[in-house]
Design an enzyme around this catalytic site. Structure first.
Site, mmCIF file in Angstrom:
data_model
loop_
_atom_site.group_PDB
_atom_site.id
_atom_site.type_symbol
_atom_site.label_atom_id
_atom_site.label_comp_id
_atom_site.label_asym_id
_atom_site.label_seq_id
_atom_site.Cartn_x
_atom_site.Cartn_y
_atom_site.Cartn_z
ATOM 1 N N GLU A 14 0.721 -1.166 -0.082
ATOM 2 C CA GLU A 14 0.023 0.070 0.072
ATOM 3 C C GLU A 14 0.958 1.317 -0.018
ATOM 4 O O GLU A 14 2.114 1.229 0.252
ATOM 5 C CB GLU A 14 -0.924 0.031 1.166
ATOM 6 N N LYS A 30 2.835 4.874 1.019
ATOM 7 C CA LYS A 30 3.285 5.098 2.134
ATOM 8 C C LYS A 30 2.994 6.710 2.129
ATOM 9 O O LYS A 30 3.429 7.394 1.495
ATOM 10 C CB LYS A 30 4.767 5.069 2.313
ATOM 11 N N TYR A 62 -4.984 3.868 8.318
ATOM 12 C CA TYR A 62 -4.195 2.543 7.874
ATOM 13 C C TYR A 62 -4.229 1.484 8.791
ATOM 14 O O TYR A 62 -3.647 0.508 8.430
ATOM 15 C CB TYR A 62 -2.964 2.911 7.186
ATOM 16 N N CYS A 70 30.920 41.521 -8.327
ATOM 17 C CA CYS A 70 29.798 41.123 -7.532
ATOM 18 C C CYS A 70 28.537 41.809 -8.105
ATOM 19 O O CYS A 70 28.675 42.794 -8.468
ATOM 20 C CB CYS A 70 30.048 41.561 -6.076
ATOM 21 N N CYS A 100 32.662 37.646 -3.060
ATOM 22 C CA CYS A 100 32.764 39.122 -3.199
ATOM 23 C C CYS A 100 33.601 39.440 -1.824
ATOM 24 O O CYS A 100 33.167 38.813 -0.673
ATOM 25 C CB CYS A 100 31.314 39.732 -3.040
ATOM 26 N N CYS A 156 29.500 44.621 1.480
ATOM 27 C CA CYS A 156 28.350 44.470 0.553
ATOM 28 C C CYS A 156 27.146 44.197 1.046
ATOM 29 O O CYS A 156 26.941 43.390 2.084
ATOM 30 C CB CYS A 156 29.055 43.184 -0.470
HETATM 31 S S1 IVH Z 1 1.762 1.282 9.214
HETATM 32 C C1 IVH Z 1 4.076 -0.505 12.962
HETATM 33 N N1 IVH Z 1 1.070 2.064 6.783
HETATM 34 O O1 IVH Z 1 5.033 5.888 8.217
HETATM 35 C C2 IVH Z 1 4.032 0.928 11.913
HETATM 36 N N2 IVH Z 1 2.349 3.740 8.137
HETATM 37 O O2 IVH Z 1 7.709 5.039 9.730
HETATM 38 C C3 IVH Z 1 2.742 0.823 11.463
HETATM 39 N N3 IVH Z 1 2.809 5.935 7.221
HETATM 40 O O3 IVH Z 1 4.747 7.905 10.887
HETATM 41 C C4 IVH Z 1 2.796 2.036 10.353
HETATM 42 N N4 IVH Z 1 1.654 5.594 5.155
HETATM 43 O O4 IVH Z 1 2.388 7.172 10.073
HETATM 44 C C5 IVH Z 1 1.754 2.460 7.967
HETATM 45 N N5 IVH Z 1 0.360 2.914 4.902
HETATM 46 C C6 IVH Z 1 0.957 3.265 5.680
HETATM 47 C C7 IVH Z 1 1.737 4.279 6.230
HETATM 48 C C8 IVH Z 1 2.367 4.548 7.394
HETATM 49 C C9 IVH Z 1 2.496 6.276 6.161
HETATM 50 C C10 IVH Z 1 3.539 6.288 8.196
HETATM 51 C C11 IVH Z 1 3.189 6.251 9.701
HETATM 52 C C12 IVH Z 1 4.525 6.451 10.336
HETATM 53 C C13 IVH Z 1 5.599 6.304 9.555
HETATM 54 C C14 IVH Z 1 6.363 4.934 10.031
#
Ligand code: IVH
Length: 675
Positions: A116, A118, A225, A406, A424, A429
């Site tokens: 998924e 990030k 998530y 300059c 310069c 300046c």
């Molecule tokens: S799962 C145990 N899923 O990434 C870890 N984190 O370094 C659970 N983040 O600050 C995190 N998208 O907020 C997860 N699809 C996603 C995410 C996600 C962004 C962020 C999360 C955290 C950082 C983790």
């Protein structure tokens, strides 16, 4: 039905309708009515509630914004620690992760992965109790966050009520859509405020604001998530995401189930290909083991779950036309060529300028005015021109040469031996003076935030101020003469400058800018000297010896400090600052010899949950030493988020152990870290 009953029924219907429209607009991105129709419903609701205040329940959509202004943010403990994710940029390391997962599970287990996006925003925890949104917080240090419930209530993609009775603790990310950020930034620039560098900064900053009414005006969106209650809520991770969506909660809805490494790499490639079309920024993908029981078997390390990893994408690039090259003069006098570009969207912002660093880079790339160039943005860094499309040339492109004088004051430029940069040499300046004053007033130095760029520009242009010591002679009478400066603002400026006298000597030495002496070294120098008077009393021919004796000071730094203190102009400047009673003695921690960190040396880098100066102070108070850079013998590199690769490479080279804030905390408490 009575009149009262009728009103109640209409009110309930409006609440339902508005929630449904919020859901379609903010969660599904598929509005069913026009903005006008929506506004009319909200107006009707509000006027009903004005006439009959008892209708205005907690869950009414009109109740998203409270008028309460807060003084600070309360700290709250997370129900369960919010861990971070191990991350990698390399496919080999990702394959390694997949192998570790397989090895960690019973032989023959068929593992299912969920891939998924990030999301690149600010992490949040949201609590629903008995179906009601009751509390929310930022990630903070993972164990404790800051309570921001009122701010989260303003996010219209987060329902105030859900059809779920049990306790539900959600984890997610608050993001700002790219198109929304553009609008905010346009408005900010028009109002004279600096634009946000990226949607993540804008989201994180907005969430921590003290006035929910201001937060409500920011177009924040939440995407959830995960759920802490795990198996009680759904049988596996992907089912969790589906169930969240069924409850009307906002999710990214972009998960892909994969069984083989090939499928995983395919899914990652697809996300990368499509990401430009996502309305929000992502900085990679997360690969998670889908089954909760497999997750349990794999467990976690001190920092990360062993069942998930973030695969991050490299820097983003874009192509655009280079219209012109201008040359900027910084506080050290160095001339930097800057490319003026046709605006192009890149990593969440619109880029119209990029650094060309120096003439060697221009020559190396053979950049010409009118070229189509590739610009790149890596992490937080200013965009850079990294390539030229020579095939696209028409012959009208014009080569560029660095000026011999300059561009600001006209003095002939110089090149120091062994350096690429042109400088310069004129200390008067206006560009150098302006840059020095801005540097001096920065937060990490003397912290005079009333001195904005345009004010400094005027002060220098009108000859009111020609060095930082002159700031202390500013008066309200002098300031009100300037453009756009009322009496109140003038008083604020004078008060801000006056308050800066109380900063410690280390901050002053950072502020005056001694070459090769960073924030940490400046504090060490200040500790060695005690006070500004002490520093000025150092015998000039002993300075080198004195400074060379400070732990971590190499000959280059000692030389630079000696040169600074023996230079007439700089010395006069320090004397004038002293005469104006600027700076306080640098405190020296007495327990330093015997604390839990004695004998250990640290370098702190990346984005931390605390101010970096505070982390430095805590390390010193516990007997540790702090350096600006990782070098031979550095025991630990404390890495926050967004750590530069170069720091990590240096740590590898010198055998320095990389730890996070959490591990530092444990060291500070006297614990030892497992090998
Ligand atoms: S799962 C145990 N899923 O990434 C870890 N984190 O370094 C659970 N983040 O600050 C995190 N998208 O907020 C997860 N699809 C996603 C995410 C996600 C962004 C962020 C999360 C955290 C950082 C983790």
């Amino acid at each position: 039905m009575t009149a009262e009953g009728k009103t109640g029924a209409r009110h309930a219907q409006l609440v339902r309708e508005i929630h449904a429209h919020d859901y379609r607009y903010y969660v599904l991105d598929d509005p069913a009515v026009t903005d006008r129709q929506y506004d009319a419903l909200v107006e009707e609701l509000k006027s009903m509630e004005e006439k009959e205040p008892s209708l205005r329940t907690q869950d009414s959509p009109s109740n998203r914004v409270s008028g309460t202004l807060r003084g600070d943010l309360r700290s709250v403990k997370h129900v369960e620690r919010m861990m971070s994710l191990d991350n990698t940029y390399s496919e080999a390391e990702l394959s390694e992760f997949l192998r570790r997962v397989k090895d960690g599970l019973r032989a023959g287990t068929e593992v299912t992965f969920c891939v998924e996006p990030k999301l690149d925003g600010a992490s949040i925890e949201v609590l629903y109790r008995n179906g009601r949104l009751t509390e929310g917080s930022t990630r903070g240090d993972g164990e404790y966050g800051e309570e921001i419930s009122e701010n989260l209530r303003t996010i219209r993609s987060l329902p105030l009520t859900i059809a779920y009775d049990g306790p539900l603790t959600l984890r997610g990310e608050v993001v700002i859509y790219r198109r929304d950020l553009e609008k905010i930034n346009e408005a900010r620039v028009a109002a004279g405020d600096p634009p946000f560098a990226n949607p993540r900064n804008a989201a994180a900053g907005s969430l921590r604001m003290m006035d929910p009414r201001v937060v409500a005006a920011r177009p924040l969106r939440a995407l959830m998530y995960g759920v802490v209650e795990g198996k009680k809520f759904a049988p596996c991770h992907s089912a969790t995401l589906e169930r969240l969506a069924e409850l009307g909660l906002p999710t990214h809805r972009r998960q892909v189930i994969c069984k083989t490494a090939e499928e995983i790499f395919g899914a990652i490639g697809d996300v990368e290909k499509n990401r430009a079309g996502y309305p929000y920024e992502i900085d990679g993908v997360v690969v998670k083991v889908d089954s909760f029981s497999d997750q349990d078997i794999l467990g976690t390390t001190a920092k990360f779950p062993r069942w998930a990893i973030a695969f991050k994408y490299g820097a983003e690039q874009a192509n655009t036309r280079l219209r012109n090259i201008v040359v900027q003069v910084g506080r050290t006098g160095a001339l930097t060529p800057v490319a003026l570009l046709d605006p192009v969207p890149l990593a969440g912002t619109t880029v119209s300028r990029a650094s060309l660093h120096n003439s060697d880079i221009i020559e190396g790339l053979d950049v010409r005015i009118g070229d189509i160039v590739t610009v790149q943005k890596a992490g937080e860094i200013i965009p850079q021109v990294i390539g030229v499309d020579k095939d696209a040339r028409t012959g009208d492109e014009k080569p560029f040469a660095m000026p011999t004088a300059c561009p600001v004051c006209g003095t002939a430029v110089e090149r120091r031996e062994g350096e690429v940069a042109l400088r310069c040499p004129n200390r008067r300046c206006p560009a150098i003076v302006k840059g020095s004053i801005i540097h001096y007033s920065r937060r990490y130095a003397m912290d005079i935030d009333q001195l904005g760029e345009s004010l400094v520009e005027q002060l220098v242009a009108k000859n009111v101020v020609s060095d930082v010591a002159d700031l202390y002679d500013l008066t309200v009478e002098k300031l009100v003469e300037l453009e756009r400066m009322g009496k109140k603002s003038a008083e604020n400026v004078v008060a801000g400058v006056l308050a800066s006298k109380e900063r410690t000597l280390g901050r002053l030495l950072t502020g005056v800018g001694i070459e090769h002496v960073g924030q940490v070294a400046a504090v060490q120098l200040a500790q060695a000297a005690g006070s500004l008077a002490g520093l000025l009393a150092w015998e000039v021919d002993k300075v080198h010896e004195l400074v060379d004796g400070i732990a971590g000071f190499g000959p280059k730094m000692a030389e630079s400090v000696t040169a600074f203190l023996t230079d007439d102009v700089q010395r006069k400047l320090l004397e004038r600052l002293h005469a104006r009673d600027v700076s306080r003695p640098e405190p020296v921690q007495s327990s330093a010899e015997s604390g839990p960190l004695s004998g250990m040396s640290f370098c702190v880098t990346g984005v931390l949950t605390q101010k970096r100066e505070d982390v430095h102070a805590a390390i010193r108070a516990a007997g540790g030493t702090v350096h600006d850079a990782v070098k031979k013998g550095t025991t630990y590199l404390v890495a926050g988020e967004k750590v530069g690769k170069s720091k990590l490479d240096l740590a590898k080279k010198h055998g320095t152990k990389v730890i996070d804030e959490e591990q530092l905390k444990r060291l500070l408490q006297g614990e030892t870290l497992e090998a």
